[in-house]
Design an enzyme around this catalytic site. Structure first.
Site, PDB file in Angstrom:
ATOM      1  N   ARG A  51       0.461  -1.490   0.092  1.00  0.00           N
ATOM      2  CA  ARG A  51      -0.108  -0.551  -0.440  1.00  0.00           C
ATOM      3  C   ARG A  51       0.404   1.092  -0.147  1.00  0.00           C
ATOM      4  O   ARG A  51       0.977   1.848  -1.125  1.00  0.00           O
ATOM      5  CB  ARG A  51      -0.937   0.230   1.849  1.00  0.00           C
ATOM      6  CG  ARG A  51      -2.153  -0.836   0.951  1.00  0.00           C
ATOM      7  CD  ARG A  51      -2.274  -1.008   2.657  1.00  0.00           C
ATOM      8  NE  ARG A  51      -1.434  -2.037   3.120  1.00  0.00           N
ATOM      9  CZ  ARG A  51      -1.797  -3.647   2.501  1.00  0.00           C
ATOM     10  NH1 ARG A  51      -2.697  -4.035   1.836  1.00  0.00           N
ATOM     11  NH2 ARG A  51      -0.610  -4.728   2.509  1.00  0.00           N
ATOM     12  N   THR A  52       1.261   1.977   1.540  1.00  0.00           N
ATOM     13  CA  THR A  52       2.836   2.792   0.965  1.00  0.00           C
ATOM     14  C   THR A  52       3.270   2.763   0.204  1.00  0.00           C
ATOM     15  O   THR A  52       2.908   3.933  -0.390  1.00  0.00           O
ATOM     16  CB  THR A  52       3.329   2.283   2.184  1.00  0.00           C
ATOM     17  OG1 THR A  52       2.432   2.170   3.239  1.00  0.00           O
ATOM     18  CG2 THR A  52       3.788   4.022   2.882  1.00  0.00           C
ATOM     19  N   LYS A  80      25.982  -2.984   0.248  1.00  0.00           N
ATOM     20  CA  LYS A  80      27.396  -2.546   0.035  1.00  0.00           C
ATOM     21  C   LYS A  80      27.755  -1.713   1.590  1.00  0.00           C
ATOM     22  O   LYS A  80      28.910  -1.214   1.999  1.00  0.00           O
ATOM     23  CB  LYS A  80      27.869  -2.228  -0.997  1.00  0.00           C
ATOM     24  CG  LYS A  80      27.280  -2.597  -2.614  1.00  0.00           C
ATOM     25  CD  LYS A  80      27.785  -1.689  -3.801  1.00  0.00           C
ATOM     26  CE  LYS A  80      27.662  -1.815  -4.698  1.00  0.00           C
ATOM     27  NZ  LYS A  80      27.418  -0.502  -5.686  1.00  0.00           N
ATOM     28  N   ARG A 101      10.707   4.506   3.380  1.00  0.00           N
ATOM     29  CA  ARG A 101      10.390   3.083   4.782  1.00  0.00           C
ATOM     30  C   ARG A 101      11.688   2.419   4.963  1.00  0.00           C
ATOM     31  O   ARG A 101      12.394   1.708   4.147  1.00  0.00           O
ATOM     32  CB  ARG A 101       9.980   2.611   3.870  1.00  0.00           C
ATOM     33  CG  ARG A 101       9.628   0.656   5.147  1.00  0.00           C
ATOM     34  CD  ARG A 101       7.860   0.411   4.723  1.00  0.00           C
ATOM     35  NE  ARG A 101       6.750   0.881   5.268  1.00  0.00           N
ATOM     36  CZ  ARG A 101       5.781   0.455   5.318  1.00  0.00           C
ATOM     37  NH1 ARG A 101       5.545  -0.879   4.807  1.00  0.00           N
ATOM     38  NH2 ARG A 101       4.375   0.769   5.385  1.00  0.00           N
ATOM     39  N   HIS A 129       4.109   6.181  11.659  1.00  0.00           N
ATOM     40  CA  HIS A 129       4.352   5.616  10.350  1.00  0.00           C
ATOM     41  C   HIS A 129       2.891   6.460  10.209  1.00  0.00           C
ATOM     42  O   HIS A 129       1.990   6.843   9.680  1.00  0.00           O
ATOM     43  CB  HIS A 129       3.561   4.352  10.511  1.00  0.00           C
ATOM     44  CG  HIS A 129       3.433   3.905   8.796  1.00  0.00           C
ATOM     45  ND1 HIS A 129       3.952   4.725   7.606  1.00  0.00           N
ATOM     46  CD2 HIS A 129       2.377   2.275   8.585  1.00  0.00           C
ATOM     47  CE1 HIS A 129       2.959   3.904   6.581  1.00  0.00           C
ATOM     48  NE2 HIS A 129       2.402   2.722   6.681  1.00  0.00           N
TER      49      HIS A 129
HETATM   50  N1   CP Z   1      -0.337  -0.174   5.838  1.00  0.00           N
HETATM   51  C1   CP Z   1       1.109   0.130   5.266  1.00  0.00           C
HETATM   52  O1   CP Z   1       1.431   0.542   5.532  1.00  0.00           O
HETATM   53  O2   CP Z   1       1.184  -1.330   4.036  1.00  0.00           O
HETATM   54  P1   CP Z   1       1.871  -2.304   3.787  1.00  0.00           P
HETATM   55  O3   CP Z   1       3.095  -2.252   4.321  1.00  0.00           O
HETATM   56  O4   CP Z   1       1.695  -2.992   2.914  1.00  0.00           O
HETATM   57  O5   CP Z   1       3.085  -0.744   2.663  1.00  0.00           O
END
Ligand code: CP
Length: 367
Positions: A51-52, A80, A101, A129
């Site tokens: 999703r993100t 590396k 991320r 998040h």
């Molecule tokens: N909700 C969420 O962060 O989903 P993903 O880990 O798929 O990005």
């Protein structure tokens, strides 16, 4: 230049402005088709995501911009041994904004301090998040018509659930919110969230292990996955993984207009049979995330144009006087990174790691 590392980086007025912008994008998508023409988003994903990452990419493409990046750190020079700071600085040469991320808590903050473009935290370990929270706020606003005077139940992994920590912090800024924490003993909300958010804001909350007991009083039920990847003991994961499963039968206990949210992915904590219940809004929630990310990209690019200077931490800092003890903190592995603590409560002697926000007492400083 602004980055988004955690929700408190934005005022309530700014959150409301982002929600208004996202709603306008939903109503008038054509008006935004060229808003980011010529701009590039870099997605730096050191951890898996559906999703993100894809909603960030879709967001930039729908704004007329383009996307570069990686979704597997093994295909980047991180494999590396390149540091997060160097990677972010280099990516700044090729893009206009970064979504990152990382499994290390505080890594996006470190990136934001070396990048010359805005950095968006797309999830850092168990810490925060914030863009999930932006999508969650838009979802609550669209489903309930308001962000205040709601009873919100959080169920499942409240210990490692970064989406839970960020959303509780965001809701603490609205009036009349009551929180119900539903988890097994081992996965209770960490004390730092209870003390620093719930109790500091005098937000009423209760704790229970029973989803059935909590259900009738809720306006929103926020389900979460028990996250295998956060457990150091596989046996503990096996014991806890099926703690809560939301079924059609349990939905009979809920209010007729209770909304069921989930940041997704789900494993088995919501039966697929619940998906057809109109109260299940987790797929709408995933879609809302894209619109909020569009609004966020617009805001940060606009602010970078007005003020290209990087924001610096404010307040009293302790540099290399205390070592962060959180093994998941970026300071545990990033090359030559200073250990920096921010004094958050001088009278109480409390300071927090600038990267992962772990709490320490000032008396722990080296003489
Ligand atoms: N909700 C969420 O962060 O989903 P993903 O880990 O798929 O990005």
């Amino acid at each position: 230049m602004r980055s988004l590392i955690d929700i408190p980086d934005f005022s309530v007025a700014e959150l409301d402005e982002l929600i208004a912008c996202a709603n306008d994008i939903i109503r008038n998508p054509d008006a935004y088709r060229d808003a980011c023409r010529g701009k590039k988003l870099a997605t730096m994903f050191f951890e898996p995501s559906t999703r993100t990452r894809l909603s960030f990419e879709a967001a930039m493409l729908e704004l007329g911009g383009s996307v570069i990046g990686f979704s597997d750190p093994e295909t980047s020079s991180a494999a590396k041994g390149e540091s997060v700071a160097d990677t972010a600085r280099v990516v700044s040469c090729y893009a206009d904004i970064i979504a990152m991320r990382h499994p290390r808590e505080g890594a996006p903050y470190v990136a934001s301090q070396s990048a010359t473009i805005p950095v968006i935290n797309a999830g850092d370990g168990g810490h925060a998040h914030p863009t999930q929270t932006l999508g969650d706020l838009l979802t609550i606003h669209r489903e309930k018509g308001r962000l205040d005077h709601l009873t919100v139940g959080f169920c499942g992994d409240l210990k490692y659930g970064r989406t839970v920590h960020s959303l509780i912090a965001a809701l603490s800024r609205y009036e009349g919110i009551k929180i119900v924490l539903i988890s097994p003993e081992e996965l209770k909300l960490p004390d730092y969230v209870k003390l620093d958010v719930l109790e500091k804001c005098s937000m009423p909350y209760t704790e229970t292990a029973s989803l059935e007991e909590a259900m009738p009083g809720l306006d929103i039920l926020y389900m979460t996955r028990i996250q295998r990847e956060r457990f150091t003991d596989p046996e503990e994961y096996e014991r806890l993984k099926d703690s809560y499963i939301l079924t059609q039968k349990k939905m009979e206990l809920a209010k007729a207009d209770m909304s069921v949210m989930h940041p997704l992915p789900r494993v088995n904590e919501i039966s697929v049979k619940v998906d057809s219940d109109p109260r299940a809004c987790y797929f709408r929630q995933a879609k809302n995330g894209k619109f909020m990310r569009m609004a966020l990209i617009l805001k940060l690019l606009e602010e970078a144009k007005i003020n290209p200077e990087r924001e610096k931490p404010e307040g009293e800092l302790l540099v290399n006087e205390i070592q962060c003890r959180n093994p998941r903190c970026i300071s545990a592995c990033e090359q030559e990174l200073d250990h920096v603590f921010k004094v958050t409560d001088q009278a109480g002697g409390v300071c927090r790691c600038l990267y992962c926000e772990s709490k320490e007492m000032i008396q722990e400083r080296k003489n």
